[in-house]
Design a protein around this motif. Sequence first.
Motif, mmCIF file in Angstrom:
data_model
loop_
_atom_site.group_PDB
_atom_site.id
_atom_site.type_symbol
_atom_site.label_atom_id
_atom_site.label_comp_id
_atom_site.label_asym_id
_atom_site.label_seq_id
_atom_site.Cartn_x
_atom_site.Cartn_y
_atom_site.Cartn_z
ATOM 1 N N ALA A 298 0.833 -1.204 0.000
ATOM 2 C CA ALA A 298 0.000 0.000 0.000
ATOM 3 C C ALA A 298 0.868 1.254 0.000
ATOM 4 N N LEU A 299 1.929 1.255 0.801
ATOM 5 C CA LEU A 299 2.836 2.401 0.857
ATOM 6 C C LEU A 299 3.572 2.593 -0.467
ATOM 7 N N GLN A 300 3.916 1.484 -1.124
ATOM 8 C CA GLN A 300 4.547 1.584 -2.446
ATOM 9 C C GLN A 300 3.602 2.257 -3.440
ATOM 10 N N MET A 301 2.336 1.867 -3.403
ATOM 11 C CA MET A 301 1.379 2.454 -4.347
ATOM 12 C C MET A 301 1.178 3.943 -4.092
ATOM 13 N N ILE A 302 1.116 4.340 -2.833
ATOM 14 C CA ILE A 302 1.000 5.764 -2.504
ATOM 15 C C ILE A 302 2.247 6.510 -2.980
ATOM 16 N N LYS A 303 3.416 5.905 -2.766
ATOM 17 C CA LYS A 303 4.678 6.516 -3.220
ATOM 18 C C LYS A 303 4.665 6.769 -4.723
ATOM 19 N N HIS A 304 4.019 5.860 -5.462
ATOM 20 C CA HIS A 304 3.993 5.980 -6.921
ATOM 21 C C HIS A 304 2.743 6.722 -7.431
ATOM 22 N N GLY A 305 2.076 7.444 -6.548
ATOM 23 C CA GLY A 305 1.076 8.396 -7.012
ATOM 24 C C GLY A 305 -0.377 7.971 -6.940
ATOM 25 N N PHE A 306 -0.685 6.808 -6.355
ATOM 26 C CA PHE A 306 -2.102 6.435 -6.228
ATOM 27 C C PHE A 306 -2.770 7.344 -5.201
ATOM 28 N N GLN A 307 -3.961 7.832 -5.567
ATOM 29 C CA GLN A 307 -4.653 8.770 -4.692
ATOM 30 C C GLN A 307 -5.238 8.091 -3.460
ATOM 31 N N LYS A 308 -5.691 6.847 -3.640
ATOM 32 C CA LYS A 308 -6.371 6.162 -2.535
ATOM 33 C C LYS A 308 -6.099 4.666 -2.621
ATOM 34 N N VAL A 309 -5.766 4.061 -1.489
ATOM 35 C CA VAL A 309 -5.625 2.604 -1.408
ATOM 36 C C VAL A 309 -6.582 2.094 -0.341
ATOM 37 N N PHE A 310 -7.449 1.187 -0.732
ATOM 38 C CA PHE A 310 -8.347 0.517 0.210
ATOM 39 C C PHE A 310 -7.712 -0.836 0.549
ATOM 40 N N ALA A 311 -7.531 -1.108 1.824
ATOM 41 C CA ALA A 311 -6.782 -2.295 2.230
ATOM 42 C C ALA A 311 -7.555 -3.110 3.252
ATOM 43 N N THR A 312 -7.340 -4.426 3.204
ATOM 44 C CA THR A 312 -8.001 -5.331 4.153
ATOM 45 C C THR A 312 -6.971 -6.263 4.775
ATOM 46 N N ASP A 313 -7.349 -6.852 5.898
ATOM 47 C CA ASP A 313 -6.561 -7.937 6.489
ATOM 48 C C ASP A 313 -7.426 -8.682 7.490
ATOM 49 N N THR A 314 -7.197 -9.996 7.600
ATOM 50 C CA THR A 314 -7.929 -10.814 8.572
ATOM 51 C C THR A 314 -7.239 -10.823 9.931
ATOM 52 N N ASN A 315 -6.070 -10.209 10.011
ATOM 53 C CA ASN A 315 -5.324 -10.138 11.265
ATOM 54 C C ASN A 315 -5.591 -8.782 11.916
ATOM 55 N N PRO A 316 -6.264 -8.747 13.062
ATOM 56 C CA PRO A 316 -6.556 -7.446 13.683
ATOM 57 C C PRO A 316 -5.297 -6.663 14.029
ATOM 58 N N ASN A 317 -4.191 -7.358 14.326
ATOM 59 C CA ASN A 317 -2.955 -6.668 14.679
ATOM 60 C C ASN A 317 -2.446 -5.805 13.526
ATOM 61 N N ALA A 318 -2.640 -6.289 12.291
ATOM 62 C CA ALA A 318 -2.219 -5.507 11.123
ATOM 63 C C ALA A 318 -3.010 -4.206 11.044
ATOM 64 N N ILE A 319 -4.306 -4.291 11.265
ATOM 65 C CA ILE A 319 -5.169 -3.101 11.201
ATOM 66 C C ILE A 319 -4.856 -2.156 12.356
ATOM 67 N N ILE A 320 -4.730 -2.702 13.560
ATOM 68 C CA ILE A 320 -4.414 -1.881 14.744
ATOM 69 C C ILE A 320 -3.062 -1.188 14.565
ATOM 70 N N GLY A 321 -2.066 -1.949 14.103
ATOM 71 C CA GLY A 321 -0.714 -1.404 13.965
ATOM 72 C C GLY A 321 -0.635 -0.305 12.924
#
Length: 345
Positions: free
Chosen positions: A189-212
């Motif tokens: 997601a950070l790579q895509m933002i670095k390369h100019g994407f306006q918005k990245v929608f992201a998911t994960d089944t691990n709550p720690n990833a979302i919390i972190g």
Amino acid sequence: MTDLKVNKPEPFLPLKDVTIYNRGEDIKSIIKVLEAGNPVLITEFYNNGSVLLKGLQEHLNKKLPNKSFKEQRAYRAEYHKLSNLILLEIENHQILVKKAPAIGWFEKLYPETSDFLLTLPQVQGLNSAWQWYTNGITIPVLRNKIHPYYGTYFPTRFEHLELFDNWLKRYSGPKKSAIDVGVGSGILALQMIKHGFQKVFATDTNPNAIIGLTEMMGDTKLSRKIELDFGSLFGKWKNKTELIVFNPPWLAETRDLNNLDEAIYYNDTLFSDFFEAAKEMLLPDGKLVLIFSNLAQISGVAKSNPIEQEIAEGGRFQLEKCFKKNVKKDLKKQSVTHSIVKVKK
């Protein structure tokens, strides 16, 4: 995201019937205690735990073959079982032996409980995770370090990230939005933002990833460019997008999984479910980019590549381009290859 429950080692109270290990004890007799399924408590010095683990490894090396990929997994399973009977006591959020590391996760993850026991491997994992979290990890394709939250997957090799970065440099399509399925520590997601994407929608089944990631982004501009959802595959996101990126697990599951394992092992339905959902979520001229490895095939734990199988038989997508990079030699002296697979409807 504040209502998510973090995944963490389950603390337990001191046991009445436990064998004590200090440097003067006979390691062979202690290992017999472990093999009988009984717990052992480390006392005196933190390093006593490392001494006992080394003795356990030497014992298992003599007892179990450890050459093929399957033998290594059997060895690791036995080591996991026995080493998790070795315990450390935590008091007032500090490890109750001399010369132990200070681990901030005790206070951060267990604010309501100051005195408890954890297994030695759990404590070692928390210690390593605290160092990564506080010091950060340099990722070659990103400007800034990442600070992975406890229990969140992050890569230790970067060839596949460099492949993806090179693809992003050449990408000439629209950059209004993208979806990152299984965001983990947020690198893609950070790579895509670095390369100019306006918005990245992201998911994960691990709550720690979302919390972190929520904690890491705080109230910065980044938090408005990357939106997170705790859910499988596409989660709550319904709007179609021009780019879907998925770095799926590279090995087929062989046992029950915990959340971190889900970043490494995939179940029987993951790929069929993903491709079916991706077909509905992709705009007509959109791109689907998958990052994969042939590790499972050359290690003998899988006969087919699920992405190649989908392209050949699924009828939903067609291969547009495959970028490959050889990484290393495995046990059979074959090259492990990381691939960027770009497909379209």
